[in-house]
Motif scaffolding. Structure first.
Motif, PDB file in Angstrom:
ATOM      1  N   HIS A  98       0.765  -1.250   0.000  1.00  0.00           N
ATOM      2  CA  HIS A  98       0.000   0.000   0.000  1.00  0.00           C
ATOM      3  C   HIS A  98       0.789   1.289   0.000  1.00  0.00           C
ATOM      4  N   CYS A 108      -2.778  -1.902  -4.064  1.00  0.00           N
ATOM      5  CA  CYS A 108      -2.827  -0.433  -4.091  1.00  0.00           C
ATOM      6  C   CYS A 108      -1.490   0.232  -4.346  1.00  0.00           C
ATOM      7  N   CYS A 141      -2.793  -6.350   3.037  1.00  0.00           N
ATOM      8  CA  CYS A 141      -3.322  -7.196   1.960  1.00  0.00           C
ATOM      9  C   CYS A 141      -2.286  -8.149   1.370  1.00  0.00           C
ATOM     10  N   GLY A 178     -13.056  -1.117  -3.228  1.00  0.00           N
ATOM     11  CA  GLY A 178     -12.823  -2.266  -2.363  1.00  0.00           C
ATOM     12  C   GLY A 178     -12.133  -3.439  -3.027  1.00  0.00           C
ATOM     13  N   CYS A 179     -12.158  -4.541  -2.273  1.00  0.00           N
ATOM     14  CA  CYS A 179     -11.256  -5.665  -2.471  1.00  0.00           C
ATOM     15  C   CYS A 179     -11.810  -6.716  -3.424  1.00  0.00           C
ATOM     16  N   CYS A 235      -8.788  -2.368  -5.583  1.00  0.00           N
ATOM     17  CA  CYS A 235      -8.847  -3.553  -6.433  1.00  0.00           C
ATOM     18  C   CYS A 235     -10.079  -3.548  -7.324  1.00  0.00           C
ATOM     19  N   CYS A 270      -6.826   2.563  -2.157  1.00  0.00           N
ATOM     20  CA  CYS A 270      -7.881   2.585  -1.118  1.00  0.00           C
ATOM     21  C   CYS A 270      -7.816   3.867  -0.285  1.00  0.00           C
ATOM     22  N   LYS A 281     -10.430  -2.510   6.504  1.00  0.00           N
ATOM     23  CA  LYS A 281     -10.392  -1.132   5.972  1.00  0.00           C
ATOM     24  C   LYS A 281     -11.667  -0.814   5.206  1.00  0.00           C
TER      25      LYS A 281
HETATM   26  S1  SF4 Z   1      -9.036  -2.857  -2.268  1.00  0.00           S
HETATM   27 FE1  SF4 Z   1      -9.008  -4.251  -0.510  1.00  0.00          FE
HETATM   28  S2  SF4 Z   1      -7.775  -5.996  -1.214  1.00  0.00           S
HETATM   29 FE2  SF4 Z   1      -7.410  -4.341  -2.624  1.00  0.00          FE
HETATM   30  S3  SF4 Z   1      -5.591  -3.395  -1.872  1.00  0.00           S
HETATM   31 FE3  SF4 Z   1      -7.329  -2.235  -1.023  1.00  0.00          FE
HETATM   32  S4  SF4 Z   1      -7.807  -3.172   0.945  1.00  0.00           S
HETATM   33 FE4  SF4 Z   1      -6.426  -4.568  -0.182  1.00  0.00          FE
END
Ligand code: SF4
Ligand code: SF4
Length: 652
Positions: free
Chosen positions: A265, A301, A339, A449-450, A480, A522, A561
């Motif tokens: 991140h 990210c 992540c 989000g993820c 993501c 994110c 998160k």
């Molecule tokens: S969107 Fe979710 S899975 Fe993707 S990097 Fe961000 S926190 Fe991690």
């Protein structure tokens, strides 16, 4: 494992799941088949906050906590336990984002003191704006002096004990009033997170309502605090993103190059790795080992961050991290925080890949640790690139790089949306607001989000976003989710003609904007808050974020998160829908507070709908209701697409 085709909407992922199976590699997809979610934890009904428990507060089958009271040993009820668990998720999510923001503030301070070689002030204009936000004198002082004061002021936001966070004043006035009336304006970032942990300790706050109020305060400390500091100061250090052409999916890996993947991140180190990979000494070393060059690509990210500023390609999103190694061509995967799967070193054992951890906050057994410090970032980056080069000649196993690689446009800060719509001479959100008022654009949705292996990878994001843009909803994305939609070809200007409804397509074509806008990582969900605020301030769409025809979603969420982000969206006035699973279903009382009761307090609420089309419709219905309340519903014909109409559009 179930049929690979059922596991992902992404062809590269499907292909490599096959290779992983042949190579005998375990992935999150496979483990998700073997590790079933705990049904008690899934509904938020397990409390392990003291040693009299853990207490599983299970209701008799078919009964809700509105009819029957079940408690833990201390007497805590289902709604209290659900609310505590929810608040703890918010606290953990806010802590992760905030620690990221803190690291950026520390780096800005070091750079301003000349103690962080390689880092400079790239966006002076943004620095000056931040100086105004913090009440710092600008005058004709040297830029480094101003940067030092801004860095210190930002860092002080974390430990502030009294008053209000500085960025709260960026929100619309009416929103600030709501927060003040409810007593949920964050005082300091760390303070709200610590209080969340204190309140949820055994025997402290036992009222779901006050727990939820503090949940909003802690979440706001993330959205309008830690995350926003991360975003803004990164822009100062690395430049505010401008639209940039990128490429995405595992096909960006190059078999004849040294491949370095940066994953996690924080872009602090990866920015330096990009520089180190271009260093002539490193390139010569790579060639001496038989490689054509050095290829840097990103996952998650960190990928979004360095793509936005350097055009570095994205290899994939969260669920592709193990599969990148399975290609057999990743020489080093460099990870920082958040992540990152603990399975990576184990997957890497089947190949030659070096897994390198870089943060003193994140170690993984089996990985090599090369610690990163801002005062010596260039040398750490070179050591990492050198390790990748050394690994290159030791490739083992079959190489298979899927041919899938898609072009897309990224890097839309809320400032660049301003310029794109209003032009260089009069940057403005006016054209966006006008097109919403005249009905060409129905509304705006933040889909973020993820990934989560409990659902078909990427498909929930892509289906939801397609449904929204078909219905003329402009989509803003991060994380993501943005990577999923980029892989599906939705983040190009051409996607407007192909996938968007007539009104949205017309606007996108006029200004060359994709119908789905990539706004970053994110932590950059704070940019979506700022874009929403800019729309309110431009006028004509009410006087609060909750008046806007806008909605939010995280359809494949998995991270704590995401809960923190969702809660600050809701607390900021955005109706927000989550998919996959909902973590409070064990308490009907608390779930009702989130899904209904919050409306009265903050004029927004949560919703849960795992079906992407139904979830998109909930968002569209909400957008239409807001249009009606604003008196702009007459401007557009209200059409919701049924299956036959969607197929008709698909056939175009
Ligand atoms: S969107 Fe979710 S899975 Fe993707 S990097 Fe961000 S926190 Fe991690
Ligand atoms: S705090 Fe109460 S409900 Fe939670 S584990 Fe302890 S006794 Fe059980």
């Amino acid at each position: 494992m179930a049929d690979h085709l059922d596991r992902s909407a992404c062809p590269a992922t499907v292909q490599l799941l096959g290779k992983a199976q042949q190579d005998g590699v375990s992935t999150a997809f496979l483990r998700a088949d073997h590790v079933k979610p705990c049904p008690i934890g899934a509904e938020g009904s397990c409390c392990r906050n003291c040693a009299m428990g853990p207490c599983r507060v299970l209701l008799p089958r078919g009964k809700s906590d509105l009819e029957v009271e079940v408690t833990g040993v201390c007497g805590a009820t289902t709604d209290t336990i659900s609310a505590r668990n929810f608040l703890r998720m918010i606290a953990a999510g806010a802590a992760a984002h905030s620690d990221h923001g803190r690291a950026v503030a520390e780096t800005l301070i070091a750079a301003a003191k000349g103690e962080a070689p390689g880092y400079t002030i790239k966006d002076e204009y943004k620095l000056l704006k931040l100086a105004l936000d913090f009440g710092i004198e600008v005058g004709d002082r040297p830029i480094e002096e101003i940067a030092l004061d801004v860095g210190k002021a930002a860092l002080a936001q974390f430990s502030q004990q009294e008053g209000e966070l500085a960025f709260i004043k960026k929100a619309p006035l009416k929103r600030q009033e709501i927060w003040r009336k409810l007593g949920i304006v964050p005082r300091g970032i760390d303070r709200e997170i610590v209080e969340a942990l204190h309140r949820t300790h055994m025997g402290v706050d036992q009222d779901a309502e006050t727990l939820l109020l503090h949940g909003m305060r802690a979440a706001l400390a993330d959205g309008w605090g830690g995350s926003m500091i991360g975003t803004e100061l990164q822009d100062v250090l690395f430049g505010t993103p401008q639209p940039i052409l990128g490429q995405v999916n595992l096909g960006v890996l190059k078999p004849d190059h040294v491949n370095v993947i940066v994953h996690g991140h924080e872009p602090l180190l990866s920015e330096m790795i990009v520089v180190a990979a271009e260093d002539p000494e490193m390139l010569a070393l790579a060639r001496a080992k038989g490689a054509e060059g050095i290829n840097v690509a990103g996952i998650c990210c960190t990928a979004n961050e360095i793509l936005m500023r350097h055009g570095v390609p994205i290899a994939g999103n969260f669920l592709q991290q193990e599969l990148a190694i399975v290609t057999g061509v990743v020489d080093a995967m460099v990870v920082d925080v958040q992540c990152i799967m603990q399975s990576l070193p184990k997957v890497a054992q089947c190949y030659h890949t070096r897994i390198i951890t870089t943060s003193n906050r994140a170690h993984i057994p089996g990985a090599t640790h090369i610690e990163f410090h801002e005062h010596d970032a260039v040398n750490a980056a070179k050591a990492i690139v050198r390790a990748a080069i050394e690994a290159f000649p030791h490739r083992t196993g079959r190489v298979e790089v899927p041919p899938h690689r898609v072009d897309f446009v990224a890097g839309f800060s809320h400032e660049t949306i301003d310029y794109l719509l209003g032009g260089v001479f009069r940057a403005s959100y006016r054209p966006l607001n006008d097109n919403i008022i005249n009905g060409r654009i129905r509304g705006v949705a933040g889909v973020v989000g993820c990934n989560n292996p409990r659902v078909k990878h990427d498909s929930v994001h892509v289906e939801m976003v397609k449904e929204l843009i078909k219905n003329d909803v402009l989509v803003l994305q991060t994380g993501c989710s943005a990577i999923a939609c980029a892989k599906a070809g939705l983040l190009t200007p051409e996607a407007a003609a192909r996938y968007a409804g007539g009104g949205l397509a017309e606007v996108c074509e006029a200004v060359g904007l994709p119908p789905v806008i990539h706004m970053g990582a994110c932590v950059d969900n704070s940019r979506i808050l700022m874009a929403a605020t800019a729309m309110v301030k431009e006028g004509g769409l009410g006087d609060d974020i909750s008046d806007l025809p806008a909605a939010g979603a995280a359809p494949e969420w998995m991270s704590e998160k995401a809960i923190a982000i969702g809660q600050y969206f809701v607390a900021s006035g955005v109706f927000t829908v989550f998919g996959v699973t909902w973590p409070t279903t064990g308490s009907e009382k608390f779930t009702r507070m989130l899904f209904e009761g919050l409306e009265e307090k903050v004029k927004a609420r949560w919703a849960y709908e795992p079906d992407p089309i139904k979830a998109a419709r909930l968002m569209i219905e909400h957008i239409d209701a807001k249009r009606k309340a604003l008196g702009i519903d007459k401007a557009r014909e209200r059409v919701l697409y049924d299956m036959a109409m969607r197929r008709g559009l698909e056939a175009l």
